[in-house]
Motif scaffolding. Structure first.
Motif, PDB file in Angstrom:
ATOM      1  N   ILE A 157      -0.340   5.254   6.767  1.00 26.68           N
ATOM      2  CA  ILE A 157      -0.723   3.865   6.530  1.00 26.68           C
ATOM      3  C   ILE A 157       0.298   2.898   7.110  1.00 26.68           C
ATOM      4  N   GLY A 158       1.556   3.300   7.095  1.00 24.02           N
ATOM      5  CA  GLY A 158       2.620   2.399   7.515  1.00 24.02           C
ATOM      6  C   GLY A 158       2.808   2.273   9.007  1.00 24.02           C
ATOM      7  N   SER A 159       2.018   2.959   9.801  1.00 22.08           N
ATOM      8  CA  SER A 159       2.158   2.869  11.250  1.00 22.08           C
ATOM      9  C   SER A 159       1.929   1.425  11.698  1.00 22.08           C
ATOM     10  N   PRO A 160       2.905   0.813  12.364  1.00 18.98           N
ATOM     11  CA  PRO A 160       2.781  -0.608  12.744  1.00 18.98           C
ATOM     12  C   PRO A 160       1.574  -0.904  13.632  1.00 18.98           C
ATOM     13  N   SER A 161       1.140   0.059  14.430  1.00 17.48           N
ATOM     14  CA  SER A 161       0.006  -0.198  15.322  1.00 17.48           C
ATOM     15  C   SER A 161      -1.295  -0.399  14.558  1.00 17.48           C
ATOM     16  N   ARG A 190      -6.346   3.081  17.217  1.00 17.03           N
ATOM     17  CA  ARG A 190      -5.160   2.257  17.002  1.00 17.03           C
ATOM     18  C   ARG A 190      -5.540   0.789  16.830  1.00 17.03           C
ATOM     19  N   CYS A 191      -6.513   0.557  15.961  1.00 20.58           N
ATOM     20  CA  CYS A 191      -6.920  -0.811  15.673  1.00 20.58           C
ATOM     21  C   CYS A 191      -6.555  -1.146  14.230  1.00 20.58           C
ATOM     22  N   ASN A 192      -6.864  -2.346  13.808  1.00 22.50           N
ATOM     23  CA  ASN A 192      -6.435  -2.852  12.510  1.00 22.50           C
ATOM     24  C   ASN A 192      -7.106  -2.074  11.372  1.00 22.50           C
ATOM     25  N   LEU A 210       0.814  -1.208   0.000  1.00 22.68           N
ATOM     26  CA  LEU A 210       0.000   0.000   0.000  1.00 22.68           C
ATOM     27  C   LEU A 210       0.854   1.266   0.000  1.00 22.68           C
ATOM     28  N   LYS A 211       1.987   1.219   0.677  1.00 22.55           N
ATOM     29  CA  LYS A 211       2.872   2.390   0.692  1.00 22.55           C
ATOM     30  C   LYS A 211       3.385   2.716  -0.706  1.00 22.55           C
TER      31      LYS A 211
END
Length: 180
Positions: free
Chosen positions: A29-33, A72-74, A16-17
């Motif tokens: 979008i790339g935030s791991p959380s 901070r969910c999926n 997606l990035k």
């Protein structure tokens, strides 16, 4: 919850990035959380996605993405669940929401004519909008909370079942239990 099953169908953040149309928000979008598959993250994603899906507004996916970022969910799960209200299911769901709103306001619901047309809907929209909005909001909150609780309970049940299965296999390997 079957984490492997969910991971199989989720897009990878790097894909997606690199997408040209989404590049402007790649840092977001790339935030791991937003990609973690945990019980809390998946349950909240179901809550946010289903809540957004039941609102009669445009850009439901944007609302779901913002809700996923806020809680901070999926992210992919919450945005994907919005598609429960697709062009085929949307009329039925929103009519049910309208009927719920009419019941809550104790007003008679308008009956759908035999020949449903966009002109009829446009003419009736201003009159049914408050009823639809109330019914949709109540349904969205109720479905979101039930989904959150349901996913948490289902996830917990799956984990406990896995623990019991592993304990059973360990006992069988040690010879503590006869194999049935």
């Amino acid at each position: 919850m079957p984490r492997r099953l969910l991971q199989r169908y989720m897009p990878h953040p790097e894909t997606l990035k690199r997408n040209r149309s989404l590049r402007f928000m790649s840092h977001w979008i790339g935030s791991p959380s937003l990609w973690v598959l945990s019980r809390r993250g998946v349950a909240n994603a179901f809550m946010v996605g289903l809540f957004s899906a039941l609102l009669p507004i445009p850009f439901q996916m944007v609302v779901a993405a913002f809700g996923a970022w806020l809680l901070r969910c999926n992210l992919p799960l919450s945005v994907g669940l919005v598609w429960i209200t697709n062009p085929l299911t949307m009329p039925l769901i929103f009519y049910g929401n309208y009927r719920l709103g009419a019941w809550l306001l104790d007003t008679p619901a308008r009956e759908v004519p035999d020949q449903l047309s966009t002109r009829w809907v446009a003419e009736q929209l201003l009159e049914i909008l408050p009823t639809l909005a109330l019914g949709s909001l109540v349904a969205a909150v109720a479905v979101g909370l039930v989904a959150n609780l349901g996913v948490r309970l289902l996830w917990r049940w799956h984990v406990v079942r896995s623990w019991k299965r592993r304990r059973h296999h360990r006992r069988r390997r040690r010879g503590d239990e006869p194999s049935a």
